[in-house]
Enzyme design. Structure first.
Site, PDB file in Angstrom:
ATOM      1  N   CYS A   1      36.290  44.589  37.346  1.00 26.87           N
ATOM      2  CA  CYS A   1      36.915  43.289  37.581  1.00 26.87           C
ATOM      3  C   CYS A   1      37.928  43.359  38.719  1.00 26.87           C
ATOM      4  O   CYS A   1      38.261  44.434  39.209  1.00 26.87           O
ATOM      5  CB  CYS A   1      37.593  42.788  36.310  1.00 26.87           C
ATOM      6  SG  CYS A   1      36.424  42.286  35.025  1.00 26.87           S
TER       7      CYS A   1
ATOM      8  N   HIS B   1      41.172  38.336  36.933  1.00 28.89           N
ATOM      9  CA  HIS B   1      42.013  38.067  35.765  1.00 28.89           C
ATOM     10  C   HIS B   1      43.369  38.766  35.879  1.00 28.89           C
ATOM     11  O   HIS B   1      43.570  39.665  36.706  1.00 28.89           O
ATOM     12  CB  HIS B   1      41.301  38.462  34.462  1.00 28.89           C
ATOM     13  CG  HIS B   1      41.052  39.925  34.295  1.00 28.89           C
ATOM     14  ND1 HIS B   1      42.022  40.817  33.896  1.00 28.89           N
ATOM     15  CD2 HIS B   1      39.918  40.664  34.446  1.00 28.89           C
ATOM     16  CE1 HIS B   1      41.504  42.020  33.800  1.00 28.89           C
ATOM     17  NE2 HIS B   1      40.222  41.960  34.136  1.00 28.89           N
TER      18      HIS B   1
END
Length: 411
Positions: free
Chosen positions: A343, A325
Site C-alpha cells: 500500500c 491510507h
C-alpha cells in the site's frame, strides 16, 4: 437489437378464416366484429375483418398482427396497467404489423386495430396476456458511476452483468454515451460479463455525461434477456492527477494542472513491492480492517508478516488490495524508505486530506518500483485495466472493433 422476423412469433391474426388455424393448438380465440352475409342477398355482403388473438403471448417474441383479407390501416397496442404504448410498424403492403420491442413480461395489452375491406373501415378490439419471463431467462446489470456522481477525469463507465454476455455487439449497440464536450472513446470487454467505456484521453474537467442503456428485452445470450432500460447522468469534477515516485518517496498531487501537494510517502518493502503503473480511485472507506490473512500473505499470527489492523482513510486503488491510507506507525519511514505490504502510506492528516479530495476515477500513477502492473491488468483487476492498455488494444476489445464520438449533450 430485435430482429424483425422470429420463428414461432405469436400472431394476432385479423381474418375469419384464421380462427380455425389458431384455435386448434393454442387455446381459445377471441372473435370480434364478425359480420355474416345475408342469405337472401344476390350480392354477398363482404365479410368484415375479424380479430383473432391467441393468448397468452410469449414474453420473448414480438407481437404480430396480420390480415389475410383486407388491409390494416392502424394498430395500437397499449399496456392495460401502465397505459404505455407498445411501438410497432405496419409492414409493406399493410397486411401485418410487428412490434418493435418485446412485450413486457406478465403484462396485459389492449389491441385496437382498424382494417378495411372493400373500402369500408372496421374497428377491432381484443386483449392479450403475456407470459411471465422466468428468472432463468433474465440477465441483470448495474452501472458505475451512478446518477448524480461527481467523478475524476479518468473515470470509466462500468457495466457489470450477472451472467455472461455472448451477443456483445447487440449490447454495445444499445449503449449510448452523450457528453457536454464530445470526446472520442470506446467500449472494451474486460471479461464476458463486464464492459467499460473510457475516452481516448481523459474527460475534460467539468464535463456532463449521460449514459443510456436501452437493454429492456434485448437478447444478451442464447438463453438470457435484459429486463430494463437505464439512464445515468453524472458530472466530471476537477482534474486530480497523482504521481507516487518510489525513487524519491514523494507523493505529488496536481489539481486542474496546478501543483497542490508534495508529501513524503512509503510504499511496499522488497518482499511486497508496489506495482508501477496507472491506477484509479475505486472507493473510499473511512475505516477499513486489513489483515494479512485476507490477502493471502499469512494467517499465522506468529509470523513477522502477520497483521490485523483497523486503518483510517483508506482509498482503494485495486481489488487486489492496493490502498492509499493513513499509517501513523510508518511516519519515520515516509520520505526515506519502503515499509508497507504494497500500500501507499501517508500520515493520518495527509491521508484524510487526500481522502476528502478523492473522486471515483481519479488517476494515480506509481513509478520507480521496478515491479510492473501487468499481472493485475491480465486478471482484469478494476482500477488497473483501463489506463494500462494501449488505445489500439482498448478499441480491439470492443465487439464492434471501432471507437466512437460521444453524442452532444444539450440538456
Amino acid at each position: 437489437m430485435l430482429h424483425r422476423h422470429f420463428p414461432h412469433a405469436v400472431a394476432l391474426t385479423v381474418a375469419t378464416t384464421a380462427v380455425l388455424l389458431l384455435t386448434g393448438c393454442a387455446g381459445p380465440a377471441l372473435r370480434v366484429g364478425s359480420v355474416e352475409p345475408s342469405s337472401g342477398s344476390a350480392t354477398p355482403t363482404p365479410v368484415a375483418p375479424e380479430l383473432t388473438v391467441t393468448s397468452p403471448a410469449r414474453w420473448n417474441q414480438p407481437l404480430h398482427v396480420s390480415v389475410t383479407t383486407g388491409t390494416l390501416t392502424s394498430v395500437v397496442v397499449t399496456d392495460r396497467d401502465s397505459k404505455a404504448e407498445l411501438a410497432g410498424s405496419l409492414e409493406p403492403g399493410g397486411t401485418s404489423w410487428i412490434s418493435d420491442a418485446l412485450p413486457h413480461s406478465g403484462s396485459s395489452y389492449l389491441i385496437a386495430a382498424v382494417a378495411t375491406t372493400g373500402g369500408a373501415p372496421t374497428s377491432l378490439r381484443a386483449g392479450v396476456k403475456v407470459t411471465v419471463q422466468p428468472d432463468s431467462a433474465k440477465i441483470r446489470f448495474g452501472i458505475v458511476p451512478g446518477t448524480g456522481a461527481v467523478v475524476g477525469v479518468n473515470a470509466p463507465v462500468v457495466i457489470r452483468f450477472n451472467h455472461s454476455v455472448t451477443n456483445r455487439a447487440d449490447v454495445e449497440s444499445a449503449l449510448h454515451v452523450a457528453s457536454s464536450v464530445p470526446v472520442v472513446g470506446a467500449w472494451h470487454w474486460i471479461n464476458s460479463s463486464e464492459v467499460h467505456f473510457r475516452p481516448k484521453a481523459a474527460w475534460p474537467a467539468h464535463t456532463k455525461v449521460r449514459v443510456t442503456a436501452t437493454l429492456d428485452g434485448l437478447r444478451a445470450s442464447d438463453t438470457r434477456y435484459a429486463t430494463r432500460d437505464v439512464t445515468v447522468n453524472f458530472t466530471v469534477g476537477d482534474s486530480h492527477l497523482t504521481t507516487v515516485n518510489d525513487t524519491t518517496h514523494i507523493f505529488t498531487l496536481t489539481v486542474n494542472g496546478k501543483s497542490k501537494y508534495a508529501w513524503p510517502t512509503s510504499l511496499g518493502r522488497p518482499e511486497f513491492v508496489t506495482r508501477s503503473g496507472n491506477y484509479i480511485v475505486l472507493e473510499k472507506l473511512p475505516l477499513r480492517e486489513m489483515t494479512s490473512c485476507a490477502i493471502k500473505i499469512t494467517c499465522d499470527k506468529k509470523s513477522k508478516d502477520y497483521y490485523d489492523l483497523k486503518v483510517l482513510w483508506a482509498t482503494r486503488l485495486s481489488w487486489s488490495g492496493t490502498f492509499i491510507h493513513a499509517a501513523p506507525w510508518s511516519v519515520a519511514k515516509q520520505g526515506f524508505t519502503d515499509g508497507s505490504h504494497g500500500c501507499i502510506h501517508l500520515t493520518t492528516d495527509r491521508a484524510k486530506t487526500y481522502f476528502d479530495l478523492a473522486q471515483y476515477g481519479d488517476l494515480i500513477t506509481v513509478v520507480g518500483t521496478g515491479r510492473p502492473i501487468d499481472d493485475l491488468v491480465a486478471h482484469g483487476d478494476p482500477g488497473t485495466t483501463d489506463w494500462n492498455t494501449t488505445w489500439t488494444s482498448w478499441v480491439a476489445g470492443s465487439a464492434t472493433g471501432s471507437s466512437l464520438t460521444t453524442d452532444a449533450l444539450t440538456a
